[in-house]
Structures are given as C-alpha cells and as structure tokens.
Design an enzyme around this catalytic site. Structure first.
Site, PDB file in Angstrom:
ATOM      1  N   HIS A 186      33.616  43.756  50.113  1.00  0.00           N
ATOM      2  CA  HIS A 186      33.670  45.225  50.122  1.00  0.00           C
ATOM      3  C   HIS A 186      34.867  45.674  50.957  1.00  0.00           C
ATOM      4  O   HIS A 186      35.990  45.281  50.668  1.00  0.00           O
ATOM      5  CB  HIS A 186      32.328  45.757  50.646  1.00  0.00           C
ATOM      6  N   ASP A 203      42.002  47.763  47.852  1.00  0.00           N
ATOM      7  CA  ASP A 203      42.310  46.900  49.002  1.00  0.00           C
ATOM      8  C   ASP A 203      43.534  46.021  48.811  1.00  0.00           C
ATOM      9  O   ASP A 203      43.951  45.340  49.751  1.00  0.00           O
ATOM     10  CB  ASP A 203      41.086  46.006  49.293  1.00  0.00           C
ATOM     11  N   HIS A 207      36.602  44.918  40.326  1.00  0.00           N
ATOM     12  CA  HIS A 207      35.790  46.039  40.810  1.00  0.00           C
ATOM     13  C   HIS A 207      34.549  46.170  39.930  1.00  0.00           C
ATOM     14  O   HIS A 207      34.607  45.918  38.726  1.00  0.00           O
ATOM     15  CB  HIS A 207      36.597  47.342  40.747  1.00  0.00           C
TER      16      HIS A 207
HETATM   17  C1  SDX Z   1      35.787  47.881  47.519  1.00  0.00           C
HETATM   18  O1  SDX Z   1      32.085  49.652  44.845  1.00  0.00           O
HETATM   19  C2  SDX Z   1      33.063  50.291  45.327  1.00  0.00           C
HETATM   20  O2  SDX Z   1      33.345  51.414  44.950  1.00  0.00           O
HETATM   21  C3  SDX Z   1      33.802  49.582  46.437  1.00  0.00           C
HETATM   22  C4  SDX Z   1      35.129  50.213  46.882  1.00  0.00           C
HETATM   23  C5  SDX Z   1      34.889  51.521  47.594  1.00  0.00           C
HETATM   24  O3  SDX Z   1      35.808  52.355  47.622  1.00  0.00           O
HETATM   25  O4  SDX Z   1      33.811  51.661  48.215  1.00  0.00           O
HETATM   26  O5  SDX Z   1      35.945  50.453  45.751  1.00  0.00           O
HETATM   27  C6  SDX Z   1      35.880  49.323  47.861  1.00  0.00           C
HETATM   28  O6  SDX Z   1      34.891  47.218  47.970  1.00  0.00           O
HETATM   29  C7  SDX Z   1      36.773  47.309  46.527  1.00  0.00           C
HETATM   30  C8  SDX Z   1      36.457  45.818  46.163  1.00  0.00           C
HETATM   31  C9  SDX Z   1      37.071  44.938  47.271  1.00  0.00           C
HETATM   32  N1  SDX Z   1      36.648  43.523  47.065  1.00  0.00           N
HETATM   33  C10 SDX Z   1      37.514  42.580  46.703  1.00  0.00           C
HETATM   34  O7  SDX Z   1      38.696  42.788  46.409  1.00  0.00           O
HETATM   35  C11 SDX Z   1      36.924  41.174  46.693  1.00  0.00           C
HETATM   36  C12 SDX Z   1      37.326  40.455  45.397  1.00  0.00           C
HETATM   37  N2  SDX Z   1      36.619  41.128  44.283  1.00  0.00           N
HETATM   38  C13 SDX Z   1      35.373  40.594  43.902  1.00  0.00           C
HETATM   39  O8  SDX Z   1      34.668  39.759  44.715  1.00  0.00           O
HETATM   40  C14 SDX Z   1      34.625  41.386  42.851  1.00  0.00           C
HETATM   41  O9  SDX Z   1      35.539  41.785  41.921  1.00  0.00           O
HETATM   42  C15 SDX Z   1      33.808  42.577  43.323  1.00  0.00           C
HETATM   43  C16 SDX Z   1      32.886  42.209  44.422  1.00  0.00           C
HETATM   44  C17 SDX Z   1      34.702  43.687  43.782  1.00  0.00           C
HETATM   45  C18 SDX Z   1      33.018  43.060  42.125  1.00  0.00           C
HETATM   46  O10 SDX Z   1      32.108  42.087  41.830  1.00  0.00           O
HETATM   47  P1  SDX Z   1      31.093  42.211  40.582  1.00  0.00           P
HETATM   48  O11 SDX Z   1      31.184  43.539  39.946  1.00  0.00           O
HETATM   49  O12 SDX Z   1      29.756  41.755  41.039  1.00  0.00           O
HETATM   50  O13 SDX Z   1      31.722  41.254  39.561  1.00  0.00           O
HETATM   51  P2  SDX Z   1      31.405  39.699  39.467  1.00  0.00           P
HETATM   52  O14 SDX Z   1      31.495  39.093  40.839  1.00  0.00           O
HETATM   53  O15 SDX Z   1      30.150  39.528  38.689  1.00  0.00           O
HETATM   54  O16 SDX Z   1      32.669  39.168  38.635  1.00  0.00           O
HETATM   55  C19 SDX Z   1      32.671  39.213  37.214  1.00  0.00           C
HETATM   56  C20 SDX Z   1      33.539  38.008  36.846  1.00  0.00           C
HETATM   57  C21 SDX Z   1      33.050  36.703  37.461  1.00  0.00           C
HETATM   58  O17 SDX Z   1      33.544  35.657  36.621  1.00  0.00           O
HETATM   59  P3  SDX Z   1      32.461  34.841  35.682  1.00  0.00           P
HETATM   60  O18 SDX Z   1      31.331  34.397  36.591  1.00  0.00           O
HETATM   61  O19 SDX Z   1      32.027  35.859  34.666  1.00  0.00           O
HETATM   62  O20 SDX Z   1      33.257  33.700  35.107  1.00  0.00           O
HETATM   63  O21 SDX Z   1      34.873  38.164  37.352  1.00  0.00           O
HETATM   64  C22 SDX Z   1      35.137  37.152  38.312  1.00  0.00           C
HETATM   65  C23 SDX Z   1      33.801  36.576  38.747  1.00  0.00           C
HETATM   66  O22 SDX Z   1      33.958  35.230  39.143  1.00  0.00           O
HETATM   67  N3  SDX Z   1      35.794  37.815  39.424  1.00  0.00           N
HETATM   68  C24 SDX Z   1      36.834  37.326  40.076  1.00  0.00           C
HETATM   69  C25 SDX Z   1      37.176  38.305  41.015  1.00  0.00           C
HETATM   70  N4  SDX Z   1      36.353  39.356  40.915  1.00  0.00           N
HETATM   71  C26 SDX Z   1      35.475  39.050  39.925  1.00  0.00           C
HETATM   72  N5  SDX Z   1      37.488  36.164  39.955  1.00  0.00           N
HETATM   73  C27 SDX Z   1      38.536  35.978  40.800  1.00  0.00           C
HETATM   74  N6  SDX Z   1      38.942  36.873  41.712  1.00  0.00           N
HETATM   75  C28 SDX Z   1      38.280  38.053  41.851  1.00  0.00           C
HETATM   76  N7  SDX Z   1      38.687  38.926  42.752  1.00  0.00           N
END
Ligand code: SDX
Length: 441
Positions: free
Chosen positions: A279, A374, A318
């Site tokens: 997050h 971010d 996201h």
């Molecule tokens: C913020 O929610 C908000 O509004 C948050 C925010 C706010 O203003 O409050 O916008 C701020 O928190 C932004 C997000 C910051 N986090 C990151 O940058 C961390 C990296 N991102 C991820 O961990 C992920 O994308 C999330 C946590 C942001 C979202 O996760 P989800 O929606 O639960 O998606 P998921 O983990 O189920 O991913 C779907 C697929 C998966 O692959 P498969 O299992 O289908 O093969 O996408 C892949 C994930 O492995 N994936 C990534 C990835 N993000 C998702 N793979 C590599 N790198 C990534 N960053």
C-alpha cells in the site's frame, strides 16, 4: 451510478436477479441496486428455515462494496479520478492542498470567508502538546518514522478525551482540524528525531506546505525560506495523495470507526495499514528496488525475476486502475519541476527505462499493470532530501484529510453498523480436553 435496467428482451427493465437454488428447486428474485445485490438478500437463500442463509466469500473484498460514498470517484479502466466530482488534473493544477482538504471534508469548494476561516483554524492548531514531544523523544534513534507517527497520533486521543464524544458534530469538526493541522508537525518531528536534530516548531506565518518544509529543514536561520517551486511540487503531491475511495487504509479507518471510537484511534489504524509495502509503503519499496537494480543494463534480469515470481515490480499495478494511474502521470511531470531546482535524480533513468520495458512486455500488458501513484513519487522525495523511510509519512500527512472525510461520512451514514464480517470455519469441532499432565505424561 450503475445502470440497473436489464437489456431489452426477457425481463427487460427488471432490476432483479432471478436465482434458482438447485438444492431446493426454489427461485428467488434478488433486487439489483446501483450495480450490487444486498448480502442480506443472499442470506435469505436457505435449504431450510433453521439453516444459515448464503454468505459471500470475497477475500480482500475484491468485489464487495462496503459503503455508499460521495467523496471520491475512480474509473479504473479509463484512469479517471475525481474528488467530489472535480477531476484530479484540474485540482492539481489550479488548487492548493488546504482548499482540497476543505472540499473533501465539507463537500464543496469554500467561499473566500470559508477558506480564510479554515486556513486560520488549521494554522493555529499546528502546535502539539509538549508531552507528545517527550513521547517521541523516547523512541530509539533509528525508529521508523511511520511507527513514530502511528504512536503519536494514537497518543493524541489521550490529550483530547472529549474526542470520544463523536455524536457531537462540533467535537468531530474540532478533531478534524487538529489532525489535519498536527500531522505535518508530527511527521517533521519524526524526521528530525531520526537525524538527531532539534525539533522545529510551526511557523504560523507560513502556508501549509511551506511550514512543513520549515519544520523539516530549518536550522539556525531566523526564517526558513523554501524555493517556491518546491512548495508548489509538495502542494501538488499532497493534493494527489489526499483521498482514493475505499483503499486498504481507508477501509481500516472505516472499520475501526464503525466501533464509534475517537478519530485519533481511527487515523492511527489508517497509518498502520498505509505502512504496508503493498500500500503506501510501496513508494519506499520502489526506491529500494531502483537502487537494487542499479543500472539500466540490469533491468532485463530484474524483469525476468518478476515474471518468475521472485520479485514484484513495486509501484506497478493497482486493484482499481487497469490503466495508467492519473496521479502517476501528474507526478511524472512534477519530477521535471523539482529536478530543475534539485538536479535530476540519477534513478530517474532506470525508472523511465523500467516503465518503457514493462509497458511493452506481455506479462504486464496481460495483467494490466501500469505505474501507480508510488512509482515516481519516491524520486521526487529523494530529490527533496528525504530518506526512503520518510516517504510513507509524506503519503500519510495528506491522506489524513481523505481518511477524515470518509470517517465523517461513516458516522453520518444510517446504513452503517459495526464492521463484523462472517467467516468460513475450517478448523476442528467437538474435541474433548485432555489435561496437560495427561498429555505430557
Ligand atoms: C497504493 O487501493 C488504493 O487505492 C491504493 C492507493 C491509494 O491511493 O490509496 O492507490 C495507493 O497502495 C498503490 C499501490 C502501491 N503498491 C504497489 O505498488 C505494490 C506492487 N503492486 C502490487 O502488489 C499489486 O498490484 C497491488 C497490491 C497494488 C494490487 O494487488 P491486487 O489487486 O490484489 O492484484 P493481485 O495481487 O491479485 O495481482 C493480479 C496479478 C497477479 O498475477 P497472477 O497471480 O494472476 O499471475 O498481477 C500480478 C500478480 O502476481 N501483479 C504483479 C504486480 N502487481 C500485481 N506482478 C508483478 N509486479 C506487480 N507490481
């Protein structure tokens, strides 16, 4: 609002779901309202009167609406973000953080009188009780600033015990002003603590962002003068981070707030959730990731590590945006303004190349992974001489107005009740206790 009317043809115009329970052969017409069905209506689907009704199992609430809200609108496919109906691009370009905070909290842009009163109230509540300073000085020299912020905000509830009377609208508004006003002071003091420097008191002659910079960087000079371009960049970053509908930390604030506890305890819960690397902690993780990659030549190996599941591309992806995060676009532009003053952050080259490669790679395209808020913010923060540990504090400070707007909405929402989800039990049942003496014999 979602369009609930059915397409032309069978059941045209109906806004119901007809569900047939094959366990009983019974059919149910479940109303659809605003693109959702009520969990309570699914609870009526039972195999027998004395049996529990259906629940919805939705880990992480991926497809569950927890509330009705009029604060922030996001269209993840189109990359649209609006605060109270105003596009984030216009607010970032034309407004300032305190005006946006007023908009989020009160629902409308302020008149001149309202703005002047609001600015005066916030400015004259930036000081913190001296005992809170003593509490912060009790932390180790290397305490993470987010841990210090979490603890000091929670401690504020003990300095304002009247804040527990959340039924009183005036009491609620007073705590809103205090929290928005004091977060920069607490954040700056956490920063100064880590550096072993004396804490700098607020300077009420300065604006919100300029005063924050003064409490962070003032040394022996009489008056701290920040570069106007840096003040503007910080205002833009604060506006972009102010709210984001039902994200993880806002969900924490609402969940804790549903027990009718004081707002300091709610915001402390939000700070705890924001601290996580998935997050708000992602901006700190992005910088560490870019440093670890070290050079453009190492990007292909890193990307392969991501595809093999060894890594996450922090700052990408996201839950809602399946397009470019509109905030990331604006921050990317703000980089140029800040680097004009501070010099270009050498990690920018790696970030730009990483983004270029990722946006062309099938793995990321298929998963609709784009840069989020971010990905670039940390580059600016580092250029402003913040250590990575401070980056999430710089997220929490502006997000406080969003958290509090959501908390106020929750308190007034007659549909809301204490958050208490169900579970699917997977453990043992009906075991007989064996005393420890027998068990260990
Ligand atoms: C913020 O929610 C908000 O509004 C948050 C925010 C706010 O203003 O409050 O916008 C701020 O928190 C932004 C997000 C910051 N986090 C990151 O940058 C961390 C990296 N991102 C991820 O961990 C992920 O994308 C999330 C946590 C942001 C979202 O996760 P989800 O929606 O639960 O998606 P998921 O983990 O189920 O991913 C779907 C697929 C998966 O692959 P498969 O299992 O289908 O093969 O996408 C892949 C994930 O492995 N994936 C990534 C990835 N993000 C998702 N793979 C590599 N790198 C990534 N960053």
């Amino acid at each position: 609002m979602a369009d609930d009317s059915a397409p032309a043809g069978k059941n045209a115009g109906a806004s119901t779901l007809t569900v047939r329970d094959n366990r009983t052969g019974q059919e149910y017409d479940v109303p659809i309202l605003d693109g959702a069905v009520l969990g309570a209506d699914l609870g009526k689907i039972k195999t027998a009167e004395d049996q529990p009704g259906l629940s919805v199992y939705d880990p992480g609430f991926v497809n569950t609406a927890s509330c009705r809200s009029a604060i922030t609108f996001i269209d993840g496919d189109e990359g649209i973000l609006e605060y109270r109906g105003y596009p984030i691009e216009q607010l970032a370009e034309k407004s300032n953080y305190l005006e946006v905070a007023y908009l989020l909290i009160h629902g409308d842009l302020p008149t001149k009188e309202q703005y002047d009163a609001w600015e005066h109230q916030i400015t004259f509540h930036t000081f913190v009780h001296e005992n809170v300073k003593g509490l912060m000085q009790g932390f180790r020299y290397d305490a993470h600033p987010m841990g210090m912020l979490l603890a000091s905000v929670g401690a504020l509830s003990t300095f304002y015990p009247e804040s527990r009377n959340i039924a009183d609208a005036n009491v609620r508004q007073m705590q809103v002003v205090r929290l928005i006003a004091k977060m920069p002071t607490l954040g700056a003091w956490a920063f100064r603590h880590a550096q072993g420097k004396p804490y700098v008191y607020p300077d009420n002659d300065l604006g919100y962002a300029a005063n924050f910079l003064s409490m962070l960087f003032k040394m022996s000079e009489q008056k701290f003068e920040a570069d106007e371009r840096l003040i503007k960049a910080l205002e833009v970053l604060f506006i972009l981070h102010a709210d984001h509908e039902q994200n993880c930390s806002t969900n924490a604030v609402r969940s804790v707030g549903s027990s009718q506890v004081d707002p300091y305890s709610c915001v402390a819960a939000g700070i705890g959730a924001l601290f996580g690397p998935l997050h708000g902690g992602a901006n700190e993780a992005v910088l560490k990731m870019l440093r670890r990659i070290g050079s453009v030549d190492n990007i292909p190996d890193f990307i392969n590590g991501v595809k093999d599941g060894q890594e996450r591309l922090m700052g990408f992806g996201h839950r809602v945006y399946k397009n470019y995060d509109p905030r990331a676009k604006i921050i990317k532009k703000a980089c140029d303004d800040v680097f004009e003053v501070t010099g270009v952050n050498p990690l920018l080259k790696i970030a730009l190349e990483l983004e270029k490669i990722a946006l062309e790679d099938e793995y990321f395209v298929k998963r609709k992974l784009y840069p989020n808020v971010d990905f670039y913010s940390g580059l600016i923060y580092e250029a402003l001489s913040f250590p990575p540990e401070m980056f999430t504090v710089l997220f929490a400070i502006p997000r406080t107005s969003g958290w509090l707007a959501q908390w106020l909405e929750l308190v007034d929402d007659k549909e809301q009740k204490i958050a208490r989800p169900k579970q699917i039990y997977t453990g043992d049942r009906g075991l007989d206790y064996v005393s420890s003496s027998e068990r260990w014999a």
